[in-house]
Design an enzyme around this catalytic site. Sequence first.
Site, short mmCIF file in Angstrom:
data_model
loop_
_atom_site.label_atom_id
_atom_site.label_comp_id
_atom_site.label_asym_id
_atom_site.label_seq_id
_atom_site.Cartn_x
_atom_site.Cartn_y
_atom_site.Cartn_z
N GLU A 215 -11.18 0.74 -4.13
CA GLU A 215 -10.56 1.33 -2.93
C GLU A 215 -9.21 1.95 -3.33
O GLU A 215 -8.89 2.08 -4.49
CB GLU A 215 -10.34 0.25 -1.86
CG GLU A 215 -9.44 -0.88 -2.29
CD GLU A 215 -9.28 -1.95 -1.22
OE1 GLU A 215 -9.86 -1.80 -0.13
OE2 GLU A 215 -8.57 -2.94 -1.49
N ASP B 157 0.83 -1.22 0.00
CA ASP B 157 0.00 0.00 0.00
C ASP B 157 0.85 1.26 0.00
O ASP B 157 0.53 2.26 0.66
CB ASP B 157 -0.94 0.02 1.22
CG ASP B 157 -1.78 -1.23 1.36
OD1 ASP B 157 -2.12 -1.82 0.33
OD2 ASP B 157 -2.08 -1.62 2.50
#
Length: 441
Positions: free
Chosen positions: A195, A14
């Site tokens: 997302e 991430d």
Amino acid sequence: MPNPILPLWEYIPDGEPRVFGDRVYLYGSHDRVGHHEFCDYKLKVWSAPLSDLNSWQCHGTSFQTRDTRNHPADTPHTDHELYAPDCVEKDGKYYLYTYIVGSKGCISVSDKPEGPFKFLSTYQYAPEDAGDDGIYNDIGVLVDDDGRVYCFYGFEGSFMNELDGKDMVSVLPGSLKRHVIDDDPSLPIEQRFYEASSPRKINGLYYVIYSPRKGSRLAYATADKPTGPFTYRGYIIDNGVDYPAGNNHGSIMQINGQWYVFYHRMTNNTIMSRRACVEKITILPDGTIPPVEMTSLGFEDALNPYRITPAETACVLKGGCFITEKDIFNRCITRITNGCVMGYKYFDFGDDYTGDSLTLALNVGGMGTNCIMRILLDGEDGEEIGVCNIGTHDGVYKVKVRNLTGRHSIFFRCEHTVEGWMGGYFEDKPLFELKDFVFMK
């Protein structure tokens, strides 16, 4: 530094890259090796000098939600796992925005980009001004040239707010925008928002990099204003092309004049244990970003075939084989069965060697089965330049291959050598584990 770009025992997915001063910083989640859940109760910050992207330094734990021996929890309101942070600088302070699973996210602050960060506040908003149930999933933050601050967030729905630039935690009333990235069910799945929002401003154009519902990709949309509307423009990279797929989350950053996309890949035969990778990208005059392939290169222009290559830097894994960590010091490609393919892009063999052959040495963990490995040039169906016989035991196996010059990808295809009716028994039997290899003149 080749892919993965951090020490091979570190798992930082991430990734949000940021350049502050003369260093590039990577803010990301922290995965636990071989774990059955995403992320950890702590965040780490890594950085490297712009002058040497091979020298990554860990600054330690920057923020945590649970007590440890020497440090109490930084969050007064939750002890849940920390997901997908972002960090921005405003008026000489560094603000870390974190998504906390099942809890209200928060903002922390530090005088240094590496932290440690001190809890400042949860997001402050009236209920009607917050999307995503006020959780602010996978938040990404943009400080615009005029000092105004915007945050993008959401899970299965894309939202945006403007934050008060004076305190960096308060949502401005009436600033909520829904469906910043169009999620109409009639749209192709590869562009619908899922997302992982990450905003950037490049050459006057606003970008949101995100994970679409085809979750192994990083897609992007652009707008002329920070508040949109944003239009899907394409995808940048797909971590599931000829590789064990999983979610993707990352962003883009210009470093020393070169643009890169930061993303992650999976290990340990799960969608967890994710590691940070980068690829060079190009942003065209019209603002589009042509998709790039996964490589083993990272920040390198080419790999040196005459240095030992860890097997785990493979960018192609087909047929069910995968990377696993045995311990801190040892990782390999395992579950190599008949027909499995492993690929490495790209090596530069140079042009100054006049011999008629090279020697390829492979460090192998035996699995009790005789087999062969075909060495292929520039693709899994490329020219066969050698065949290595691999035995039943641990050891180093060597094979002569033809002399190579210039830039090439190298692929290995593995096959059992049992013929007749017994061949079916060995079809799915593990053949060996690959640890590393090197070419020798």
